[in-house]
Design an enzyme around this catalytic site. Sequence first.
Site, short mmCIF file in Angstrom:
data_model
loop_
_atom_site.label_atom_id
_atom_site.label_comp_id
_atom_site.label_asym_id
_atom_site.label_seq_id
_atom_site.Cartn_x
_atom_site.Cartn_y
_atom_site.Cartn_z
N ASP A 4 41.33 38.86 37.60
CA ASP A 4 41.94 38.06 36.54
C ASP A 4 41.62 38.68 35.18
OD1 ASP A 4 43.26 35.44 35.83
OD2 ASP A 4 41.37 35.19 34.76
N GLU A 37 45.17 42.08 36.87
CA GLU A 37 46.15 41.42 36.03
C GLU A 37 45.92 41.87 34.59
OE1 GLU A 37 47.23 36.90 34.55
OE2 GLU A 37 45.17 37.61 34.61
#
Length: 543
Positions: free
Chosen positions: A201, A268
Amino acid sequence: MSTREWWRDAVIYQIYPRSYQDSTGDGVGDLPGITRRLPHIASLGVDCIWLSPIFTSPMADMGYDVSNYTDIDPLFGTLDDFDEMLKTAHDLGLKVIVDQVLSHTSDQHPWFIESRKDRDNPKADWYVWADPLEDGSPPTNWHSHFGGPAWEYDATRRQYYQHNFLTSQPDLNFNNPDVQHAILDTCKFWLDRGLDGFRLDTVNYYVHDAQLRSNPPAPRPEGMIVMSSDLFGMQDNIYNKNRPENVLFIERLRALADQYDEIMMVGEVGDHGQRSIDLMADYTKGNGRLHMAYSFAMLSDEFTPAHFRNCIESFQAGAPDGHPEWSFSNHDVVRHVSRWSKYAVSEDAMARLSAAMLFSFEGTIGIYQGEELGQLETVMEYHELTDAQAIRYWPGIKGRDGCRTPMVWESDAPNAGFTDGTPWLPIKAPQAAHAVDLQEAANDSVLHFYRDIIAFRRAHPCMTRGKTTFLDLPDPVLGLRRSVDGRHLTCLFNLRTDAVTLQVSGAASITGPHDATLADGTLTLPGSGFVYLDHADTVTISA
């Protein structure tokens, strides 16, 4: 070809655990529920599942605020439930990766509880602390994504701590080597348990500027004022993320992953526009960084041939030895069938067209739960919201709840078969109409189309190993060619609702799922139509 890594042409299926299948009746999905539904996922022909966070958390940001990196939150089950899910997935031929939220923790994490006690404890420098300016204001002008400054004053330490998201999500200090060691140890815990890799993330947020310099305004045309619903977007965020030192930690992560067999890490890249493509390229170039990365570039409202071509060609130019993951939907954005439906003859036509296009792209492909059903964004009312971002900014930002509503399995069952209790987010009629059982019963359903297109992609060497070149065709047609070992697949997509006629010069035949006709060298693409042309010799496509 036996040494080709499994992830190079994989299809990854994202599961949002809260919304997949509830096994206890509490209205929240869990690991036993996921285990129960793994045969559905395997039936699609995908290679891997990605689970959004399942770790211990107070759930202020639905698990993206971790308070224990090495245990399962009771909401989702236990470590034994995780092990059973992992074994079942592996038995079905599915790899498993899990979200790792490393840039920040919950303020309930023991590390932060200790860090905020005083300025002299062993973890005092594990988070980003700074003194107020002389007038008491925050140390920099950095913004939080969830509203207000990216700094929260703590009366105990009499300092500010940084948070890029909620005030309850303090940022770790990756400039401290002890923090990096501790984070690597938590990753090792899961790799030792048999996990196949990580989805990382906000991978470009780890390191902050050690000098705490304020950001300049976002670039803008002269005299133009840039207004953003998210104040974060009004700055050129060069000091609170995207730091060059970030790559050094990524290289340490890769060195850890390389100690194991067949591990994959996908990052990401939390950015937009051309910068996101550039970061994808930078973070995947060579063999010592991420295996692959994805950005929000294709998760936007833009739906033009030029946009998709630019994303892919920019990545190719920036990292010829790098590897991308391309996706159209995930848990953070409006579902793409709803986002782009105005450009298609129908919502189901958009579901098929977008899938046909996505699976033709070179690289790894990511799909989000419900995408295989052509699922739509749920329209939420304020009293139904759980997303902190939506609640903070309503109604300017509708938030992320609309794409996170539960999977729909059985059309006649209570709550569409998701739970025997009250679902944590509502299941409304437009979503229930896409239930799995209804689509299984209809031969022309979006679900069957997904199975067909995934099988076609897996079987055709051009789709898995072919290099990409683009055709210069007028709007609204996106044309690309995948080529390998003297074989070519020309892929054509009509991104608008009016029919398009093209001329085909050379010997080519239609193959795979399609919505087009070819007769005497004339190819007709109806609105939202698409086609794959298989050929060995040169073929020219013209308007």
